[in-house]
Design a protein around this motif. Structure first.
Motif, PDB file in Angstrom:
ATOM      1  N   MET A 142      38.323   6.479   8.503  1.00 20.42           N
ATOM      2  CA  MET A 142      36.824   5.550   8.225  1.00 20.42           C
ATOM      3  C   MET A 142      37.129   4.212   7.911  1.00 20.42           C
ATOM      4  N   PHE A 143      38.436   3.961   7.538  1.00 17.60           N
ATOM      5  CA  PHE A 143      38.769   2.570   7.136  1.00 17.60           C
ATOM      6  C   PHE A 143      39.844   2.111   8.323  1.00 17.60           C
ATOM      7  N   ASP A 144      39.677   2.493   9.296  1.00 14.57           N
ATOM      8  CA  ASP A 144      40.601   1.878  10.520  1.00 14.57           C
ATOM      9  C   ASP A 144      40.290   0.422  10.861  1.00 14.57           C
ATOM     10  N   PHE A 145      38.950   0.239  10.799  1.00 16.80           N
ATOM     11  CA  PHE A 145      38.530  -1.189  11.224  1.00 16.80           C
ATOM     12  C   PHE A 145      39.116  -2.271  10.103  1.00 16.80           C
ATOM     13  N   LEU A 146      39.563  -1.983   9.197  1.00 12.75           N
ATOM     14  CA  LEU A 146      40.197  -2.990   8.210  1.00 12.75           C
ATOM     15  C   LEU A 146      41.458  -3.557   8.724  1.00 12.75           C
ATOM     16  N   GLU A 147      42.100  -2.735   9.751  1.00 19.01           N
ATOM     17  CA  GLU A 147      43.262  -3.275  10.286  1.00 19.01           C
ATOM     18  C   GLU A 147      43.443  -4.608  10.821  1.00 19.01           C
ATOM     19  N   GLY A 148      42.347  -5.098  11.406  1.00 17.06           N
ATOM     20  CA  GLY A 148      42.164  -6.508  11.794  1.00 17.06           C
ATOM     21  C   GLY A 148      42.128  -7.422  11.027  1.00 17.06           C
ATOM     22  N   TYR A 149      41.961  -7.155   9.710  1.00 18.18           N
ATOM     23  CA  TYR A 149      41.460  -8.172   8.698  1.00 18.18           C
ATOM     24  C   TYR A 149      42.211  -8.102   7.378  1.00 18.18           C
ATOM     25  N   ASP A 150      42.454  -9.450   6.850  1.00 20.56           N
ATOM     26  CA  ASP A 150      43.407  -9.600   5.679  1.00 20.56           C
ATOM     27  C   ASP A 150      42.728  -9.565   4.288  1.00 20.56           C
ATOM     28  N   VAL A 151      42.394  -8.405   4.096  1.00 26.08           N
ATOM     29  CA  VAL A 151      41.329  -8.211   2.862  1.00 26.08           C
ATOM     30  C   VAL A 151      42.068  -8.846   1.574  1.00 26.08           C
ATOM     31  N   LEU A 152      43.474  -8.453   1.411  1.00 23.44           N
ATOM     32  CA  LEU A 152      44.161  -8.861   0.380  1.00 23.44           C
ATOM     33  C   LEU A 152      44.395 -10.085   0.244  1.00 23.44           C
ATOM     34  N   ALA A 166      42.280 -12.535   1.644  1.00 18.26           N
ATOM     35  CA  ALA A 166      41.109 -13.220   0.988  1.00 18.26           C
ATOM     36  C   ALA A 166      40.946 -13.015  -0.190  1.00 18.26           C
ATOM     37  N   PHE A 167      41.177 -11.797  -1.092  1.00 17.65           N
ATOM     38  CA  PHE A 167      40.983 -11.761  -2.434  1.00 17.65           C
ATOM     39  C   PHE A 167      42.297 -12.496  -3.318  1.00 17.65           C
ATOM     40  N   TRP A 168      43.138 -12.701  -2.538  1.00 19.23           N
ATOM     41  CA  TRP A 168      44.229 -13.691  -3.261  1.00 19.23           C
ATOM     42  C   TRP A 168      43.586 -15.247  -3.270  1.00 19.23           C
ATOM     43  N   THR A 169      42.983 -15.481  -2.253  1.00 12.66           N
ATOM     44  CA  THR A 169      42.409 -16.766  -2.251  1.00 12.66           C
ATOM     45  C   THR A 169      41.303 -16.868  -3.434  1.00 12.66           C
ATOM     46  N   THR A 170      40.709 -15.823  -3.585  1.00 10.88           N
ATOM     47  CA  THR A 170      39.653 -15.934  -4.579  1.00 10.88           C
ATOM     48  C   THR A 170      40.269 -16.128  -5.779  1.00 10.88           C
ATOM     49  N   VAL A 171      41.468 -15.150  -6.068  1.00 15.36           N
ATOM     50  CA  VAL A 171      41.883 -15.576  -7.493  1.00 15.36           C
ATOM     51  C   VAL A 171      42.525 -16.795  -7.761  1.00 15.36           C
ATOM     52  N   GLN A 172      43.250 -17.366  -6.458  1.00 13.88           N
ATOM     53  CA  GLN A 172      43.528 -18.851  -6.525  1.00 13.88           C
ATOM     54  C   GLN A 172      42.497 -19.679  -6.877  1.00 13.88           C
ATOM     55  N   LEU A 173      41.339 -19.516  -6.332  1.00 13.27           N
ATOM     56  CA  LEU A 173      40.175 -20.405  -6.851  1.00 13.27           C
ATOM     57  C   LEU A 173      39.868 -20.179  -8.123  1.00 13.27           C
ATOM     58  N   GLU A 222      37.904 -16.997   1.435  1.00 10.85           N
ATOM     59  CA  GLU A 222      38.046 -16.153   0.461  1.00 10.85           C
ATOM     60  C   GLU A 222      36.989 -14.670   0.889  1.00 10.85           C
ATOM     61  N   ALA A 223      36.782 -13.951  -0.273  1.00 11.94           N
ATOM     62  CA  ALA A 223      36.361 -12.811  -0.045  1.00 11.94           C
ATOM     63  C   ALA A 223      35.099 -12.548   0.610  1.00 11.94           C
ATOM     64  N   ALA A 224      34.311 -13.322   0.017  1.00 12.22           N
ATOM     65  CA  ALA A 224      32.782 -13.651   0.728  1.00 12.22           C
ATOM     66  C   ALA A 224      32.857 -14.260   2.267  1.00 12.22           C
ATOM     67  N   LEU A 225      33.599 -15.094   2.541  1.00 11.08           N
ATOM     68  CA  LEU A 225      33.714 -15.291   4.078  1.00 11.08           C
ATOM     69  C   LEU A 225      34.152 -14.226   4.689  1.00 11.08           C
ATOM     70  N   LEU A 226      35.118 -13.645   4.386  1.00 11.73           N
ATOM     71  CA  LEU A 226      35.553 -12.458   4.924  1.00 11.73           C
ATOM     72  C   LEU A 226      34.570 -11.237   5.243  1.00 11.73           C
ATOM     73  N   MET A 227      33.826 -11.120   4.292  1.00 11.15           N
ATOM     74  CA  MET A 227      32.760 -10.144   4.450  1.00 11.15           C
ATOM     75  C   MET A 227      31.507 -10.428   5.448  1.00 11.15           C
ATOM     76  N   LYS A 228      31.501 -11.855   5.247  1.00 15.44           N
ATOM     77  CA  LYS A 228      30.340 -12.179   6.295  1.00 15.44           C
ATOM     78  C   LYS A 228      30.852 -12.005   7.771  1.00 15.44           C
ATOM     79  N   ASP A 229      32.280 -12.301   8.156  1.00 16.46           N
ATOM     80  CA  ASP A 229      32.960 -12.261   9.195  1.00 16.46           C
ATOM     81  C   ASP A 229      32.969 -10.628   9.614  1.00 16.46           C
ATOM     82  N   MET A 230      33.189  -9.682   8.619  1.00 15.46           N
ATOM     83  CA  MET A 230      33.472  -8.218   9.150  1.00 15.46           C
ATOM     84  C   MET A 230      31.971  -7.821   9.181  1.00 15.46           C
ATOM     85  N   VAL A 231      31.025  -8.028   8.814  1.00 17.92           N
ATOM     86  CA  VAL A 231      29.395  -7.538   8.892  1.00 17.92           C
ATOM     87  C   VAL A 231      29.067  -8.032  10.172  1.00 17.92           C
TER      88      VAL A 231
END
Length: 222
Positions: free
Chosen positions: A1-11, A13-20, A174-183
């Motif tokens: 179910m989560f196979d599609f995540l392999e091509g995305y750097d979710v962690l 993106a959230f690390w960028t959010t934490v830095q911000l 960051e996370a929101a931009l990654l979400m937009k790209d994934m959607v």
């Protein structure tokens, strides 16, 4: 179910959010404290500046401030807040600046609410023994004000964490931009939304619980 995540750097993106969040939080705390000092200070010009800044900035949408930081400062005035011409790095710095400009107005009001809890007699007693206004503020008033303002500052920090999503408007990865790209690329809207929402819950819920506990421990008993 989560196979599609392999091509995305979710962690990542959230690390960028934490830095911000962390960089903006430190900058906002410093600038917000100075604004609070201006608002309660004896100099009319500084009080006027602090009041005008808070009232104006709080009523400007964060998106406008972030877009001005990129389009106005970087694209028009070539201000990148550092060496190098890398657009992504410049936009990250400018996003932090925009978040500081916006969030510090709310930090100022949170600290000012803490200052109002300090009995006036303590400041008068400190002035009576010869302390200057600056000494009274930083040695007597602010230490107690911060203890009283932990709760409001926690709310500001949580709001700041969520506000970092606006940085996606200028291409900060960051996370929101990654979400937009994934959607746009995956047919998993509900699952993607749930993953991003869970990530933000993992950031904000522990923050609220820990700082809420800290606020109870350091609260001034009156």
């Amino acid at each position: 179910m989560f196979d599609f995540l392999e091509g995305y750097d979710v962690l990542g993106a959230f690390w960028t959010t934490v830095q911000l969040t962390l960089l903006s939080a430190v900058g906002s705390l410093i600038w917000g404290t100075l604004l609070a000092a201006m608002r309660v200070g004896p100099v009319p010009l500084m009080r006027g500046f602090g009041t005008a800044y808070v009232n104006i900035v709080r009523n400007i949408p964060l998106t406008v401030i972030i877009l001005f930081s990129s389009l106005g400062l970087y694209s028009t005035l070539s201000i990148s807040l550092g060496a190098g011409d890398d657009v992504d790095t410049a936009n990250f710095r400018l996003a932090v600046l925009g978040l500081i400009v916006y969030t510090s107005a709310f930090v100022c009001e949170a600290i000012r609410s803490g200052i109002n809890t300090v009995p006036v007699g303590q400041a008068e007693a400190a002035r009576a023994i010869g302390l200057s206004f600056t000494q009274v503020l930083f040695l007597v008033v602010l230490p107690q004000a911060f203890r009283a303002a932990v709760g409001p500052l926690t709310n500001v920090l949580i709001a700041l964490t969520k506000n970092t999503t606006v940085a996606a408007a200028i291409g900060v990865a960051e996370a929101a931009l990654l979400m937009k790209d994934m959607v746009e690329k995956e047919a998993q809207l509900l699952l993607i939304s749930a993953i991003i929402a869970f990530g933000f819950c993992c950031l904000t819920l522990p923050t609220g619980l820990i700082l809420g506990w800290v606020g109870k421990k350091v609260a001034v008993k009156r």
